[in-house]
Design an enzyme around this catalytic site. Structure first.
Site, PDB file in Angstrom:
ATOM      1  N   GLY A 176      -1.546  15.351 -10.764  1.00 28.34           N
ATOM      2  CA  GLY A 176      -0.501  14.354 -10.967  1.00 28.34           C
ATOM      3  C   GLY A 176       0.504  14.175  -9.540  1.00 28.34           C
ATOM      4  O   GLY A 176       0.419  14.816  -8.689  1.00 28.34           O
ATOM      5  N   GLY A 182      12.493  18.579 -11.498  1.00 33.54           N
ATOM      6  CA  GLY A 182      12.981  19.163 -10.210  1.00 33.54           C
ATOM      7  C   GLY A 182      12.272  20.462  -9.799  1.00 33.54           C
ATOM      8  O   GLY A 182      12.981  20.980  -8.558  1.00 33.54           O
ATOM      9  N   THR A 231      -2.344  19.141 -19.401  1.00 32.57           N
ATOM     10  CA  THR A 231      -1.563  18.319 -20.422  1.00 32.57           C
ATOM     11  C   THR A 231      -2.329  18.048 -21.687  1.00 32.57           C
ATOM     12  O   THR A 231      -3.760  18.278 -21.665  1.00 32.57           O
ATOM     13  CB  THR A 231      -0.895  17.053 -19.715  1.00 32.57           C
ATOM     14  OG1 THR A 231      -0.085  16.660 -20.617  1.00 32.57           O
ATOM     15  CG2 THR A 231      -1.893  16.022 -19.482  1.00 32.57           C
ATOM     16  N   GLN A 247       0.149  11.610 -15.036  1.00 33.22           N
ATOM     17  CA  GLN A 247      -0.425  12.709 -14.440  1.00 33.22           C
ATOM     18  C   GLN A 247      -1.694  12.555 -13.897  1.00 33.22           C
ATOM     19  O   GLN A 247      -1.712  11.590 -13.227  1.00 33.22           O
ATOM     20  CB  GLN A 247      -0.710  13.617 -16.005  1.00 33.22           C
ATOM     21  CG  GLN A 247       0.440  14.179 -16.569  1.00 33.22           C
ATOM     22  CD  GLN A 247       1.199  13.052 -17.663  1.00 33.22           C
ATOM     23  OE1 GLN A 247       0.336  12.631 -18.061  1.00 33.22           O
ATOM     24  NE2 GLN A 247       2.428  13.052 -17.577  1.00 33.22           N
ATOM     25  N   THR A 302       6.406  20.906 -18.931  1.00 29.64           N
ATOM     26  CA  THR A 302       7.770  20.178 -18.756  1.00 29.64           C
ATOM     27  C   THR A 302       8.602  20.186 -19.835  1.00 29.64           C
ATOM     28  O   THR A 302       9.630  20.045 -19.849  1.00 29.64           O
ATOM     29  CB  THR A 302       7.408  18.713 -18.357  1.00 29.64           C
ATOM     30  OG1 THR A 302       6.661  18.201 -19.572  1.00 29.64           O
ATOM     31  CG2 THR A 302       6.562  18.472 -17.137  1.00 29.64           C
ATOM     32  N   ALA A 361       5.722  12.615 -17.483  1.00 33.83           N
ATOM     33  CA  ALA A 361       5.724  11.877 -16.276  1.00 33.83           C
ATOM     34  C   ALA A 361       6.884  11.432 -15.564  1.00 33.83           C
ATOM     35  O   ALA A 361       8.066  11.000 -16.109  1.00 33.83           O
ATOM     36  CB  ALA A 361       4.783  10.580 -16.752  1.00 33.83           C
ATOM     37  N   GLY A 362       6.944  11.471 -14.253  1.00 31.21           N
ATOM     38  CA  GLY A 362       8.012  11.009 -13.396  1.00 31.21           C
ATOM     39  C   GLY A 362       7.320   9.969 -12.548  1.00 31.21           C
ATOM     40  O   GLY A 362       6.980  10.632 -11.563  1.00 31.21           O
ATOM     41  N   ARG A 370       6.974  21.848  -5.888  1.00 29.63           N
ATOM     42  CA  ARG A 370       5.622  21.816  -6.308  1.00 29.63           C
ATOM     43  C   ARG A 370       4.753  22.522  -5.240  1.00 29.63           C
ATOM     44  O   ARG A 370       5.395  23.036  -4.164  1.00 29.63           O
ATOM     45  CB  ARG A 370       5.007  20.298  -5.959  1.00 29.63           C
ATOM     46  CG  ARG A 370       5.663  19.317  -6.844  1.00 29.63           C
ATOM     47  CD  ARG A 370       5.123  17.982  -6.650  1.00 29.63           C
ATOM     48  NE  ARG A 370       5.903  16.871  -7.488  1.00 29.63           N
ATOM     49  CZ  ARG A 370       6.180  15.963  -7.043  1.00 29.63           C
ATOM     50  NH1 ARG A 370       6.123  15.352  -5.654  1.00 29.63           N
ATOM     51  NH2 ARG A 370       6.952  14.923  -7.900  1.00 29.63           N
ATOM     52  N   VAL A 392       2.075   5.512   4.157  1.00 30.36           N
ATOM     53  CA  VAL A 392       2.733   6.027   5.071  1.00 30.36           C
ATOM     54  C   VAL A 392       4.334   6.291   4.954  1.00 30.36           C
ATOM     55  O   VAL A 392       5.058   6.608   5.650  1.00 30.36           O
ATOM     56  CB  VAL A 392       2.428   5.311   6.558  1.00 30.36           C
ATOM     57  CG1 VAL A 392       0.982   5.380   6.846  1.00 30.36           C
ATOM     58  CG2 VAL A 392       2.984   4.001   6.609  1.00 30.36           C
ATOM     59  N   GLY A 393       4.866   6.225   3.645  1.00 25.22           N
ATOM     60  CA  GLY A 393       6.202   6.594   3.377  1.00 25.22           C
ATOM     61  C   GLY A 393       6.520   6.098   1.853  1.00 25.22           C
ATOM     62  O   GLY A 393       5.651   5.212   1.288  1.00 25.22           O
TER      63      GLY A 393
HETATM   64  P1  IMP Z   1       3.115  19.090 -20.454  1.00 27.06           P
HETATM   65  O1  IMP Z   1       2.085  17.973 -20.274  1.00 27.06           O
HETATM   66  O2  IMP Z   1       4.681  18.815 -20.221  1.00 27.06           O
HETATM   67  O3  IMP Z   1       2.893  19.852 -21.484  1.00 27.06           O
HETATM   68  O4  IMP Z   1       2.489  20.031 -19.191  1.00 27.06           O
HETATM   69  C1  IMP Z   1       1.561  20.725 -19.057  1.00 27.06           C
HETATM   70  C2  IMP Z   1       0.976  20.878 -17.422  1.00 27.06           C
HETATM   71  O5  IMP Z   1       0.999  19.487 -16.921  1.00 27.06           O
HETATM   72  C3  IMP Z   1       2.210  21.641 -16.751  1.00 27.06           C
HETATM   73  O6  IMP Z   1       1.425  22.073 -15.585  1.00 27.06           O
HETATM   74  C4  IMP Z   1       2.883  20.351 -16.187  1.00 27.06           C
HETATM   75  O7  IMP Z   1       3.707  20.807 -14.771  1.00 27.06           O
HETATM   76  C5  IMP Z   1       1.942  19.209 -15.933  1.00 27.06           C
HETATM   77  N1  IMP Z   1       2.445  17.860 -15.803  1.00 27.06           N
HETATM   78  C6  IMP Z   1       2.653  17.343 -16.900  1.00 27.06           C
HETATM   79  N2  IMP Z   1       3.332  16.219 -16.685  1.00 27.06           N
HETATM   80  C7  IMP Z   1       2.863  16.089 -14.941  1.00 27.06           C
HETATM   81  C8  IMP Z   1       3.394  15.011 -14.354  1.00 27.06           C
HETATM   82  O8  IMP Z   1       3.641  13.852 -14.543  1.00 27.06           O
HETATM   83  N3  IMP Z   1       3.064  15.480 -12.832  1.00 27.06           N
HETATM   84  C9  IMP Z   1       2.549  16.631 -12.482  1.00 27.06           C
HETATM   85  N4  IMP Z   1       2.336  17.550 -13.308  1.00 27.06           N
HETATM   86  C10 IMP Z   1       2.548  17.199 -14.641  1.00 27.06           C
END
Ligand code: IMP
Length: 423
Positions: A12, A302, A239, A224, A129, A39-40, A305, A413-414
């Site tokens: 992700g 936040g 996930t 993800q 999350t 997700a973000g 990583r 590149v940014g």
């Molecule tokens: P969950 O899906 O929130 O239960 O998280 C399960 C695992 O997936 C955890 O290690 C989270 O950090 C990771 N994870 C969930 N959504 C994301 C994402 O959008 N980006 C990166 N890691 C994610």
């Protein structure tokens, strides 16, 4: 006409949001196919950064439809905040956003179960999350879930109360202690549901197939990454949805023979947020440097990583299970100034060199085998074309293409829309 897909090949945070935004000009419809507000998706343009959690990343373009597919799980409380932020920017959603009636709802009690489950696991926690993703998908496959379309049917209140009560009993069984106010949470949920009803609910599988038939261009947006896929990721540290291309078939109702291109996105290095194995993780100053320059902090939580070298063994696995046709490499700029760049090309697995992802990649039985490539000193963030890039950067790209047997079509590149180079 067929549908193209865009999805992440690592754990992700590869930068899908930015690339969907960049590619949206070529499409009429952007459809998100799985995941939820865990997700973000970060987009940056005109000096402003936007983070989307549930809404597809084509939303800032005019005359494009954005569909939240049936495979997505929706938290109305988070969606309301997301919509309100867009209203503040004068983004009118009434004609641009649609939600599948078959998408499942995240209840506040799903979030509480997530928390109780993680607390009960102690050191073995997934690092979720805590957005209620796992419990919502459990209710979906357990055939207990509530869907968007249920809001339009009789008996909604009873169904909701039954499920909440069931969840409250379940939470007691975890035997963990934390405070919550169920009345306040339920009221907030109900208010947000009312708000959400302003958005059009559709039978999205019908709508999408009809649109494809009429010649509309559709881009399926994943969330993800493939290594977090419930089947093919680093289980159980994953996930709860299929983040791979198969997830687009079930998450949108699109048949496999309707899929055309599969864009696979990866970072020039690797990151992971949450727990679980990460063979190429760095614990030294280079790891810290990548985290700092790459601003590697979770867009949703936040959390810092974890950072490491690029891992071609897992990348190849992702390319295979997704059927990737076009590669996109993100954040090459973050590696500028590193003298020697390492790339993991094989694992030493229980004493044998392997080039595939074995059943378990726990730290104890895996050692990455690296090849080393000369880095580049130049700042590449202002490069406008592939020819502007330093020779050693191009060597890195070609080395990867050679090992992966696939072309890298875009390098980023940014963070800004404009910092995107078509190779
Ligand atoms: P969950 O899906 O929130 O239960 O998280 C399960 C695992 O997936 C955890 O290690 C989270 O950090 C990771 N994870 C969930 N959504 C994301 C994402 O959008 N980006 C990166 N890691 C994610």
């Amino acid at each position: 006409m067929k549908i193209d897909l865009i999805l992440g090949l690592q754990w992700g945070d590869e930068g899908k949001g930015k690339i969907v935004d960049v590619l949206t000009d070529d499409y009429d419809i952007i459809a998100r196919f799985q995941g939820g507000p865990n997700a973000g998706h970060t987009l940056e343009f005109d000096g402003i950064k936007h983070v989307l959690h549930t809404i597809p990343s084509g939303i800032f373009h005019n005359n494009k439809l954005n569909i939240i597919g049936n495979g997505v799980v929706i938290d109305p409380v988070i969606l309301k905040t997301e919509i309100e932020k867009l209203y503040e920017l004068d983004v009118d959603l009434t004609e641009k956003l649609m939600i599948s009636r078959k998408a499942h709802l995240i209840l506040p009690t799903h979030r509480l179960i997530d928390k109780a489950s993680e607390l009960s696991k102690g050191k073995k926690k997934i690092g979720s999350t805590l957005k209620g993703i796992g419990p919502t998908y459990m209710d979906k496959t357990g055939r207990n879930g509530l869907r968007i379309g249920d809001l339009e049917l009789d008996g909604w209140n009873e169904k909701l109360n039954n499920l909440i009560n069931k969840h409250l009993n379940l939470i007691k069984n975890f035997n963990v202690d934390f405070d919550f106010d169920i009345n306040q949470l339920t009221n907030e949920f109900l208010e947000s549901l009312d708000f959400m009803k302003k958005i059009k609910f559709i039978d999205s599988e019908h709508f999408l197939n009809k649109s494809i038939h009429e010649g509309k261009r559709v881009l399926g947006e994943g969330a993800q990454g493939s290594l977090l896929d419930i089947d093919f990721g680093t289980y159980p540290y994953v996930t709860s949805s299929n983040t791979t291309s198969a997830g687009a078939c079930t998450g949108l109702g699109i048949a496999p023979n309707k899929i055309n291109k599969v864009f696979g996105i990866f970072k020039a290095y690797t990151t992971r947020v949450g727990s679980g194995p990460f063979p190429t993780e760095l614990f030294d100053s280079i790891g810290e440097r990548i985290a700092k320059i790459g601003n590697e902090f979770g867009a949703t939580t936040g959390r810092p990583r974890r950072c490491g070298w690029l891992d071609l063994v897992s990348l190849k696995h992702s390319i295979t299970v997704n059927g990737v046709t076009d590669l996109i490499m993100m954040k090459g700029d973050v590696l500028s100034g590193i003298n020697k760049i390492k790339v993991c090309t094989k694992y030493n697995y229980n004493g044998n060199a392997v080039d595939y992802l074995p059943f378990s990649i726990e730290e104890e039985n895996i050692d990455p085998i690296y090849e080393e490539i000369d880095g580049w000193e130049e700042d590449i963030t202002q490069a406008k074309s592939y020819n502007d890039l330093p020779l050693n950067f191009k060597n890195y790209v070609e080395f990867l293409e050679d090992k992966l047997n696939l072309k890298i079509k875009i390098v980023s590149v940014g963070p800004d829309r404009t910092q995107t180079i078509f190779v």
